[in-house]
Design an enzyme around this catalytic site. Structure first.
Site, PDB file in Angstrom:
ATOM      1  N   ASP A  37       0.875  -1.158   0.000  1.00 23.88           N
ATOM      2  CA  ASP A  37       0.000   0.000   0.000  1.00 23.88           C
ATOM      3  C   ASP A  37       0.926   1.225   0.000  1.00 23.88           C
ATOM      4  O   ASP A  37       2.071   1.122   0.429  1.00 23.88           O
ATOM      5  CB  ASP A  37      -0.835  -0.080   1.286  1.00 23.88           C
ATOM      6  CG  ASP A  37      -1.481   1.224   1.657  1.00 23.88           C
ATOM      7  OD1 ASP A  37      -2.217   1.754   0.834  1.00 23.88           O
ATOM      8  OD2 ASP A  37      -1.235   1.700   2.780  1.00 23.88           O
ATOM      9  N   ASP A 233      -1.290  -0.537   5.991  1.00 27.88           N
ATOM     10  CA  ASP A 233      -1.423   0.111   7.292  1.00 27.88           C
ATOM     11  C   ASP A 233      -2.865   0.433   7.642  1.00 27.88           C
ATOM     12  O   ASP A 233      -3.171   0.714   8.783  1.00 27.88           O
ATOM     13  CB  ASP A 233      -0.633   1.424   7.301  1.00 27.88           C
ATOM     14  CG  ASP A 233      -1.347   2.496   6.495  1.00 27.88           C
ATOM     15  OD1 ASP A 233      -1.665   2.218   5.325  1.00 27.88           O
ATOM     16  OD2 ASP A 233      -1.618   3.577   7.035  1.00 27.88           O
TER      17      ASP A 233
HETATM   18  P1  ADP Z   1      -3.639   4.250   0.003  1.00 27.40           P
HETATM   19  O1  ADP Z   1      -4.130   3.045  -0.714  1.00 27.40           O
HETATM   20  O2  ADP Z   1      -2.516   4.905  -0.712  1.00 27.40           O
HETATM   21  O3  ADP Z   1      -3.329   4.018   1.445  1.00 27.40           O
HETATM   22  P2  ADP Z   1      -6.315   5.104   0.533  1.00 27.40           P
HETATM   23  O4  ADP Z   1      -7.042   4.097  -0.285  1.00 27.40           O
HETATM   24  O5  ADP Z   1      -6.266   4.912   1.994  1.00 27.40           O
HETATM   25  O6  ADP Z   1      -4.837   5.312  -0.057  1.00 27.40           O
HETATM   26  O7  ADP Z   1      -6.934   6.541   0.251  1.00 27.40           O
HETATM   27  C1  ADP Z   1      -7.081   6.975  -1.063  1.00 27.40           C
HETATM   28  C2  ADP Z   1      -7.573   8.375  -1.111  1.00 27.40           C
HETATM   29  O8  ADP Z   1      -8.852   8.491  -0.501  1.00 27.40           O
HETATM   30  C3  ADP Z   1      -6.717   9.370  -0.379  1.00 27.40           C
HETATM   31  O9  ADP Z   1      -5.615   9.765  -1.167  1.00 27.40           O
HETATM   32  C4  ADP Z   1      -7.702  10.499  -0.140  1.00 27.40           C
HETATM   33  O10 ADP Z   1      -7.832  11.280  -1.305  1.00 27.40           O
HETATM   34  C5  ADP Z   1      -9.007   9.761   0.079  1.00 27.40           C
HETATM   35  N1  ADP Z   1      -9.299   9.624   1.516  1.00 27.40           N
HETATM   36  C6  ADP Z   1      -9.288   8.472   2.232  1.00 27.40           C
HETATM   37  N2  ADP Z   1      -9.605   8.706   3.529  1.00 27.40           N
HETATM   38  C7  ADP Z   1      -9.810  10.029   3.630  1.00 27.40           C
HETATM   39  C8  ADP Z   1     -10.156  10.897   4.718  1.00 27.40           C
HETATM   40  N3  ADP Z   1     -10.350  10.457   5.955  1.00 27.40           N
HETATM   41  N4  ADP Z   1     -10.287  12.213   4.445  1.00 27.40           N
HETATM   42  C9  ADP Z   1     -10.087  12.679   3.204  1.00 27.40           C
HETATM   43  N5  ADP Z   1      -9.755  11.927   2.159  1.00 27.40           N
HETATM   44  C10 ADP Z   1      -9.615  10.610   2.341  1.00 27.40           C
HETATM   45 MG    MG Z   2      -2.737   3.283   3.413  1.00 24.31          MG
END
Ligand code: ADP
Ligand code: MG
Length: 343
Positions: A37, A233
């Site tokens: 991730d 994570d």
């Molecule tokens: P990664 O796979 O890189 O960990 P996530 O899937 O967790 O990324 O999140 C992808 C996107 O979703 C973030 O880049 C953000 O734009 C949006 N996002 C997720 N959670 C939140 C939150 N709590 N507040 C605002 N945006 C969020």
């Molecule tokens: Mg993540």
């Protein structure tokens, strides 16, 4: 076999890598593909707010509302917004009925009604369109979080996270050990490309704009190449962690759900420990093979000589018990195995 596995588990734990059992250790030795991730795993998750545009009212009021919403999120993006708010001495407004939407954002309710924060997918869900004033932010290679009420966008912040200092070395070490590496993220492609390039990943190794279910599908796809480990994570990663042959959670920085779904927890922030743990798992597999060969060899020799050579009893006892002591000692060697990462 138990002496080898328990010694390796103990050595790993002292190095900050917690296995939930011997089976996880044995699986890690066979992993061919490591899928990571991005946010909070390959990157620090200690992102900073790099830009802020408030379209409706002043910056302080905007941040107070956004921070109130993000106060209840475990996502690294939310933590960055909370830190920025605290640094400016702004007190977050109370927000209730908060619900997180994985890989999209978060929704809740304040004194004036429903509000939301998130990325382009969240805007779509709310039927909002991006105001021209935010177009530049949306195109940058940083993560944009917009705040809105209904179909109105109230403003946005950009958040930039940086690769962990140890991530590039960890990926190189895994590659050097013969494994493939992949990056899977829910973030936008330009952000993924910027971070991926900094880590020495090829474009083919990067997948962006993924929903949690897409990560699961990609893990399945990678499973055709061999055993897959998923390293993550977040809450968004629980499904992929569970689906992979082995799930690795970032222990300290990671969320509770990720820890529950994983088979291995990295208690140190140092990702190189993962490559070290894989090397340890492979050495353990080798010691187990040695022990089985040794023990079976001793048995064959003893049975053969007692049948055909009239083996004296003391010698037979010595051979039998001595063999046992030997394989246990061979297993215990792993106790002192250093899982420390080389710098
Ligand atoms: P990664 O796979 O890189 O960990 P996530 O899937 O967790 O990324 O999140 C992808 C996107 O979703 C973030 O880049 C953000 O734009 C949006 N996002 C997720 N959670 C939140 C939150 N709590 N507040 C605002 N945006 C969020
Ligand atoms: Mg993540």
């Amino acid at each position: 076999v138990p002496a080898a596995i328990l010694s390796a588990l103990s050595a790993a734990a002292r190095g900050g890598v917690l296995f939930k059992g011997g089976a996880a250790l044995e699986t890690l030795a066979e992993v061919q593909v490591f899928a990571f991730d991005k946010t909070g795993t390959l990157t620090t998750g200690q992102a900073g707010v790099t830009g802020l545009v408030a379209l409706d009212g002043d910056e302080a009021g905007f941040l107070a509302r956004l921070a109130g919403l993000e106060a209840q999120s475990e996502h690294p993006v939310a933590a960055a917004i909370r830190r920025e708010t605290a640094a400016r001495g702004i007190v977050a407004l109370p927000v209730t009925e908060v619900r997180s939407h994985p890989s999209e954002g978060i929704t809740g309710r304040d004194e004036a009604g429903a509000i939301w924060a998130g990325n382009a997918r969240m805007l779509d869900r709310m039927g909002a369109t991006l105001p021209p004033g935010l177009a530049q932010m949306a195109d940058s290679a940083e993560t944009m979080v917009a705040l809105g009420r209904g179909d109105r966008v109230l403003g946005a912040v950009t958040v930039a996270d940086e690769p962990r200092p140890t991530a590039a070395a960890a990926l190189a070490a895994l590659r050097g050990g013969g494994a493939g590496v992949l990056m899977m993220t829910g973030d936008r492609a330009p952000v993924a490309a910027r971070i991926g390039a900094g880590l020495g990943l090829a474009p083919a190794e990067i997948s962006a704009g993924l929903l949690p279910a897409d990560k699961v599908a990609l893990v399945d796809q990678a499973a055709r190449r061999g055993k897959v480990a998923f390293v993550g994570d977040g809450v968004n990663d629980a499904a992929a962690l569970a689906r992979a042959d082995i799930g690795v959670a970032m222990g300290v920085a990671g969320s509770e759900v990720a820890l529950q779904a994983a088979d291995v927890a990295l208690m140190a922030e140092d990702l190189r420990k993962l490559a070290a743990a894989r090397a340890l798992a492979r050495r353990t597999a080798r010691v187990i093979r040695q022990n089985l060969t040794l023990a079976l060899g001793a048995m064959v020799a003893l049975v053969g000589s007692s049948l055909f050579l009239d083996l004296p009893l003391p010698l037979a006892v010595l051979g039998h018990e001595g063999g046992t002591v030997l394989v246990v000692l061979n297993g215990l060697r792993l106790l002192t195995d250093p899982i420390r990462s080389r710098t």
